[in-house]
Motif scaffolding. Structure first.
Motif, PDB file in Angstrom:
ATOM      1  N   ILE A 125       0.829  -1.204   0.000  1.00 10.47           N
ATOM      2  CA  ILE A 125       0.000   0.000   0.000  1.00 10.47           C
ATOM      3  C   ILE A 125       0.864   1.254   0.000  1.00 10.47           C
ATOM      4  CG2 ILE A 125      -1.578   1.366   1.429  1.00 10.47           C
ATOM      5  CD1 ILE A 125      -2.896  -1.247   2.267  1.00 10.47           C
ATOM      6  N   THR A 126       1.842   1.297   0.876  1.00 13.03           N
ATOM      7  CA  THR A 126       2.593   2.524   1.107  1.00 13.03           C
ATOM      8  C   THR A 126       3.801   2.683   0.192  1.00 13.03           C
ATOM      9  OG1 THR A 126       3.920   1.443   2.814  1.00 13.03           O
ATOM     10  CG2 THR A 126       1.900   2.528   3.507  1.00 13.03           C
ATOM     11  N   THR A 127       4.421   1.581  -0.199  1.00 14.90           N
ATOM     12  CA  THR A 127       5.647   1.665  -1.000  1.00 14.90           C
ATOM     13  C   THR A 127       5.550   0.697  -2.177  1.00 14.90           C
ATOM     14  OG1 THR A 127       6.654   0.100   0.547  1.00 14.90           O
ATOM     15  CG2 THR A 127       7.151   2.422   0.863  1.00 14.90           C
ATOM     16  N   PRO A 128       4.840   1.079  -3.242  1.00 13.43           N
ATOM     17  CA  PRO A 128       4.731   0.189  -4.399  1.00 13.43           C
ATOM     18  C   PRO A 128       6.085  -0.189  -4.992  1.00 13.43           C
ATOM     19  CG  PRO A 128       3.148   1.991  -4.555  1.00 13.43           C
ATOM     20  CD  PRO A 128       4.044   2.303  -3.406  1.00 13.43           C
ATOM     21  N   LEU A 129       7.055   0.736  -4.939  1.00 13.71           N
ATOM     22  CA  LEU A 129       8.368   0.432  -5.517  1.00 13.71           C
ATOM     23  C   LEU A 129       9.108  -0.637  -4.726  1.00 13.71           C
ATOM     24  CD1 LEU A 129       9.826   3.889  -6.612  1.00 13.71           C
ATOM     25  CD2 LEU A 129       8.851   2.092  -8.032  1.00 13.71           C
ATOM     26  N   LEU A 130       8.752  -0.838  -3.476  1.00 14.99           N
ATOM     27  CA  LEU A 130       9.456  -1.837  -2.673  1.00 14.99           C
ATOM     28  C   LEU A 130       9.286  -3.230  -3.264  1.00 14.99           C
ATOM     29  CD1 LEU A 130      11.072  -2.635  -0.203  1.00 14.99           C
ATOM     30  CD2 LEU A 130       8.946  -2.701   1.105  1.00 14.99           C
ATOM     31  N   GLN A 131       8.109  -3.545  -3.785  1.00 14.04           N
ATOM     32  CA  GLN A 131       7.901  -4.854  -4.390  1.00 14.04           C
ATOM     33  C   GLN A 131       8.789  -5.042  -5.615  1.00 14.04           C
ATOM     34  OE1 GLN A 131       6.074  -7.090  -2.785  1.00 14.04           O
ATOM     35  NE2 GLN A 131       5.898  -5.451  -1.280  1.00 14.04           N
ATOM     36  N   ARG A 132       8.997  -3.977  -6.355  1.00 10.32           N
ATOM     37  CA  ARG A 132       9.892  -4.049  -7.503  1.00 10.32           C
ATOM     38  C   ARG A 132      11.329  -4.287  -7.045  1.00 10.32           C
ATOM     39  NH1 ARG A 132       8.297  -2.176 -12.394  1.00 10.32           N
ATOM     40  NH2 ARG A 132       6.648  -0.970 -11.381  1.00 10.32           N
ATOM     41  N   PHE A 133      11.711  -3.617  -5.963  1.00  6.32           N
ATOM     42  CA  PHE A 133      13.071  -3.790  -5.444  1.00  6.32           C
ATOM     43  C   PHE A 133      13.272  -5.202  -4.902  1.00  6.32           C
ATOM     44  CE2 PHE A 133      16.282  -3.391  -2.078  1.00  6.32           C
ATOM     45  CZ  PHE A 133      17.327  -2.836  -2.814  1.00  6.32           C
ATOM     46  N   LEU A 134      12.267  -5.721  -4.187  1.00  9.19           N
ATOM     47  CA  LEU A 134      12.376  -7.083  -3.658  1.00  9.19           C
ATOM     48  C   LEU A 134      12.446  -8.113  -4.780  1.00  9.19           C
ATOM     49  CD1 LEU A 134       9.816  -6.901  -0.707  1.00  9.19           C
ATOM     50  CD2 LEU A 134      12.302  -6.807  -0.582  1.00  9.19           C
ATOM     51  N   LYS A 135      11.781  -7.825  -5.877  1.00 10.09           N
ATOM     52  CA  LYS A 135      11.827  -8.742  -7.012  1.00 10.09           C
ATOM     53  C   LYS A 135      13.239  -8.833  -7.589  1.00 10.09           C
ATOM     54  CE  LYS A 135       9.767  -9.542 -11.557  1.00 10.09           C
ATOM     55  NZ  LYS A 135       8.893  -8.990 -12.625  1.00 10.09           N
ATOM     56  N   LEU A 136      14.003  -7.760  -7.452  1.00 12.81           N
ATOM     57  CA  LEU A 136      15.358  -7.726  -7.996  1.00 12.81           C
ATOM     58  C   LEU A 136      16.409  -8.206  -7.000  1.00 12.81           C
ATOM     59  CD1 LEU A 136      15.152  -4.265  -9.807  1.00 12.81           C
ATOM     60  CD2 LEU A 136      14.876  -6.527 -10.805  1.00 12.81           C
ATOM     61  N   LEU A 137      16.014  -8.522  -5.768  1.00 15.06           N
ATOM     62  CA  LEU A 137      16.989  -8.958  -4.765  1.00 15.06           C
ATOM     63  C   LEU A 137      17.773 -10.209  -5.177  1.00 15.06           C
ATOM     64  CD1 LEU A 137      15.559  -8.463  -1.155  1.00 15.06           C
ATOM     65  CD2 LEU A 137      17.431  -7.276  -2.295  1.00 15.06           C
ATOM     66  N   PRO A 138      17.158 -11.190  -5.844  1.00 15.50           N
ATOM     67  CA  PRO A 138      17.946 -12.367  -6.227  1.00 15.50           C
ATOM     68  C   PRO A 138      19.145 -12.062  -7.112  1.00 15.50           C
ATOM     69  CG  PRO A 138      15.598 -12.843  -6.384  1.00 15.50           C
ATOM     70  CD  PRO A 138      15.731 -11.382  -6.121  1.00 15.50           C
ATOM     71  N   GLN A 139      19.208 -10.854  -7.685  1.00 18.09           N
ATOM     72  CA  GLN A 139      20.353 -10.491  -8.502  1.00 18.09           C
ATOM     73  C   GLN A 139      21.588 -10.183  -7.651  1.00 18.09           C
ATOM     74  OE1 GLN A 139      19.046  -7.225 -10.890  1.00 18.09           O
ATOM     75  NE2 GLN A 139      17.514  -8.423 -12.003  1.00 18.09           N
ATOM     76  N   HIS A 140      21.416 -10.035  -6.344  1.00 23.12           N
ATOM     77  CA  HIS A 140      22.526  -9.726  -5.445  1.00 23.12           C
ATOM     78  C   HIS A 140      22.922 -10.984  -4.681  1.00 23.12           C
ATOM     79  CE1 HIS A 140      21.964  -5.425  -6.174  1.00 23.12           C
ATOM     80  NE2 HIS A 140      20.667  -5.644  -6.038  1.00 23.12           N
ATOM     81  N   ASN A 141      24.213 -11.203  -4.579  1.00 25.34           N
ATOM     82  CA  ASN A 141      24.697 -12.369  -3.841  1.00 25.34           C
ATOM     83  C   ASN A 141      24.622 -12.113  -2.343  1.00 25.34           C
ATOM     84  OD1 ASN A 141      27.009 -10.843  -3.094  1.00 25.34           O
ATOM     85  ND2 ASN A 141      28.013 -11.416  -5.026  1.00 25.34           N
ATOM     86  N   GLU A 142      25.006 -13.109  -1.555  1.00 21.01           N
ATOM     87  CA  GLU A 142      24.894 -13.023  -0.110  1.00 21.01           C
ATOM     88  C   GLU A 142      25.763 -11.900   0.467  1.00 21.01           C
ATOM     89  OE1 GLU A 142      22.986 -15.485   2.404  1.00 21.01           O
ATOM     90  OE2 GLU A 142      22.016 -14.626   0.645  1.00 21.01           O
ATOM     91  N   ALA A 143      26.968 -11.726  -0.066  1.00 22.76           N
ATOM     92  CA  ALA A 143      27.855 -10.670   0.444  1.00 22.76           C
ATOM     93  C   ALA A 143      27.268  -9.292   0.191  1.00 22.76           C
ATOM     94  CB  ALA A 143      29.233 -10.797  -0.208  1.00 22.76           C
ATOM     95  N   GLU A 144      26.687  -9.096  -0.977  1.00 23.66           N
ATOM     96  CA  GLU A 144      26.085  -7.803  -1.293  1.00 23.66           C
ATOM     97  C   GLU A 144      24.864  -7.540  -0.403  1.00 23.66           C
ATOM     98  OE1 GLU A 144      27.335  -7.802  -6.027  1.00 23.66           O
ATOM     99  OE2 GLU A 144      25.301  -8.327  -5.409  1.00 23.66           O
TER     100      GLU A 144
END
Length: 609
Positions: A424-443
């Motif tokens: 509801i409050t942060t629509p862009l957050l879902q987009r950012f979470l969708k891209l999280l798998p592109q970052h490895n564990e260290a990142e």
């Protein structure tokens, strides 16, 4: 867009009038008939004077006047002249008949006021009138259980209005006793009724979404279907626990359906396989301002699952998909198959049969908090090194679970509330979470460290910031004049530009392009949408910078300006000369990723329209 809000309010009022006329029809006709009979009879009886001579009878107006004050037991006397025996006999009959008619009508009025149907109609009418007076964005929350109350408090914390619908009067009373910045608009009713959703403002242009959180999946499904058919522009966020119901709701296209058991099972798998990514996701989706609790990584090995209901099924499948060996303990679902040990898990014999001696983890996932705590206490006594995951069903039992100190706590209401509020409050957050798998564990670990230090000990604020004139008027003027404003300027303290705010730009959305974790030299443009994380103080100061032209000028040039609106208008085509910001650069070089996301498959929306 035309709205049916006014007709909806009129329909609610018509229900009240209909009930009044239906219940009071005979009493009103009785009073009218008695008045008419007594008036006509008195007007037809001839009078006499003091000497017994005949006089003309009373006119109809005089007769009606006499009957009126006589029926109401006021009694002004015999007017306009003394009556004879016939008139007095008629007036005696009038007194008894009219008083009886009034008494009967009064009893019917009292019975009507006590009728639950009439009270509900009046309540709905008042509710529809209050909703029709709203002139700001609002959400309709259907079902005010523990999850619904969390969502309501979250919306209130963010300055958003909500309309509450709940069938249980006790829950509504608890909601009204809670502390909110604005007195909540709530009604006791069945949210699955389409007419009620209309009265709650579904067709109102200020309605931004409907949240279906009732205890019944079919009711949530009915709400989702009604909203989809009556107002397709309004998104629906529904909590569904049954997989079949979830599939049916999904047919109606694009609405957000959350199964808390399935979602937690996914998180648990992520915590085992990618713990740093899971920890970062938890930090981003938790409620702002809550204490930052360290999360231990679930170990790999043999696990025990106590309780094999819907939650137990989801967790067991997720653990096994992650390569874990799972023993299931349950008695109610033992005949269905899939259960290794028939028992409750509250006794040491049950747990030993499930392999407690060699187990590395245990999940207490029953619908009873007392039972889950009993299982956890018994398991901890048998194996001190056991990783224990507890399911907490009632928020009122938080003190008991805090006292036990389990390694991971699953609260279904919080899982749903956090997910809904984030969308509801942060629509862009879902987009950012969708891209999280592109970052490895260290990142992910580096990002978590940086975000955790923004508001030490607490979860930071996560919010969207669109660069539009309505939200950032000062920056809009600068962009119109051709000025340059960067991420570094956004992070500068508006009172000391040599210092940096406790702020992190997570993402910049520019058209169909996405820039993750931009550096300080990345310019910001008109119509960009930013995903920001920071402390509450940083959030206030960023808004101050982007709204006040004088403070924005100081951030850009280092010079304080006292210019007013006239000066800004004269210099609108001459942007200020930018002076580089002093201060150190970022310690950790941020990661940047840009890609085309035109084929997004998930639903997001702006809560401010």
């Amino acid at each position: 867009m035309p709205t049916r809000t006014a007709p909806t309010r009129q329909a609610a009022m018509s229900d009240v009038f209909y009930l009044v006329l239906r219940r009071m029809r005979f009493p009103l006709l009785l009073v009218i008939g008695v008045y008419a009979l007594c008036t006509v009879g008195l007007a037809l009886i001839p009078g006499t004077d003091a000497y017994g001579n005949p006089t003309p009878p009373l006119t109809f107006f005089e007769a009606f006047y006499v009957v009126s004050y006589t029926s109401t037991t006021i009694g002004f006397g015999e007017v306009p002249r003394p009556y004879n025996a016939a008139q007095r006999m008629w007036m005696t009959m009038t007194i008894y008949v009219s008083v009886a008619a009034w008494t009967y009508s009064l009893f019917n009025v009292i019975a009507l006021l006590q009728d639950r149907g009439f009270q509900n109609a009046v309540r709905i009418s008042r509710f529809a009138r209050r909703v029709g007076q709203l002139r700001e964005p609002f959400y309709i929350v259907c079902g005010i259980g523990e999850t619904g109350r969390l969502v309501c408090h979250g919306l209130d914390h963010l300055g958003l209005r909500f309309i509450a619908i709940e069938r249980n009067p006790d829950r509504l009373q608890e909601l009204r006793l809670d502390e909110f910045s604005v007195d909540p608009t709530a009604v006791e009713a069945d949210a699955s009724q389409p007419q009620l959703l209309e009265q709650a403002g579904l067709l109102n242009p200020f309605c931004r979404g409907v949240v279906a959180l009732t205890d019944d999946d079919r009711t949530n499904q009915a709400i989702a279907v009604s909203v989809r058919l009556l107002s397709p522009r309004v998104p629906v966020l529904a909590r569904i626990r049954d997989a079949d119901t979830e599939t049916h709701v999904g047919v109606f296209g694009g609405d957000i359906v959350i199964n808390p058991f399935e979602r937690f099972a996914e998180y648990l798998t992520s915590a085992i396989a990618t713990p740093q990514r899971y920890r970062l996701r938890e930090l981003l989706t938790s409620l702002p301002g809550e204490p930052l609790v360290p999360i231990n990584r679930p170990p790999k090995g043999h696990w025990i699952m106590c309780g094999y209901g819907r939650f137990g099924h989801e967790v067991t499948e997720s653990l096994r998909s992650a390569g874990m060996d799972v023993s299931v303990v349950d008695s109610a679902h033992y005949p269905e198959g899939g259960v290794d040990v028939k028992g409750t898990g509250t006794t040491s014999e049950d747990l030993r049969a499930a392999g407690i001696d060699r187990a590395v983890g245990l999940v207490a996932g029953n619908a009873s908090d007392t039972k889950n705590l009993a299982i956890a206490v018994t398991a901890r006594a048998l194996n001190h090194d056991l990783y224990i995951i507890n399911r907490q069903n009632l928020l009122n039992n938080a003190a008991l679970f805090d006292a036990f100190h389990q390694d991971l706590l699953m609260v279904p209401s919080r899982v749903v509330a956090q997910e809904f509020l984030a969308r509801i409050t942060t629509p862009l957050l879902q987009r950012f979470l969708k891209l999280l798998p592109q970052h490895n564990e260290a990142e992910c670990a580096a990002i978590w460290d940086e975000l955790a230090n923004l508001d030490p000990g607490r979860h930071p604020e996560i919010w969207d910031l669109p660069i539009i004139p309505q939200r950032t008027p000062a920056l809009a003027e600068l962009a119109q004049a051709g000025g340059r404003f960067t991420v570094g300027h956004l992070r500068a303290d508006p009172f000391d530009r040599s210092r940096r705010l406790a702020l992190k730009v997570l993402m910049v959305r520019r058209g169909n392009k996405t820039i993750q974790l931009p550096k300080d030299d990345v310019p910001l443009r008109a119509d960009d949408r930013l995903l920001l994380a920071g402390s509450p103080r940083a959030k206030r100061q960023v808004e101050l910078t982007l709204k006040n032209a004088n403070i924005l000028n100081y951030v850009l040039t280092g010079q304080e300006s006292q210019g007013g609106s006239l000066w800004r208008w004269l210099t609108r085509n001459h942007p200020p000369r930018i002076v580089p910001l002093p201060g150190p650069e970022e310690v950790r070089p941020p990661l940047e990723h840009e890609e085309d996301l035109e084929d997004d498959s998930f639903n997001t929306f702006d809560y401010r329209g």
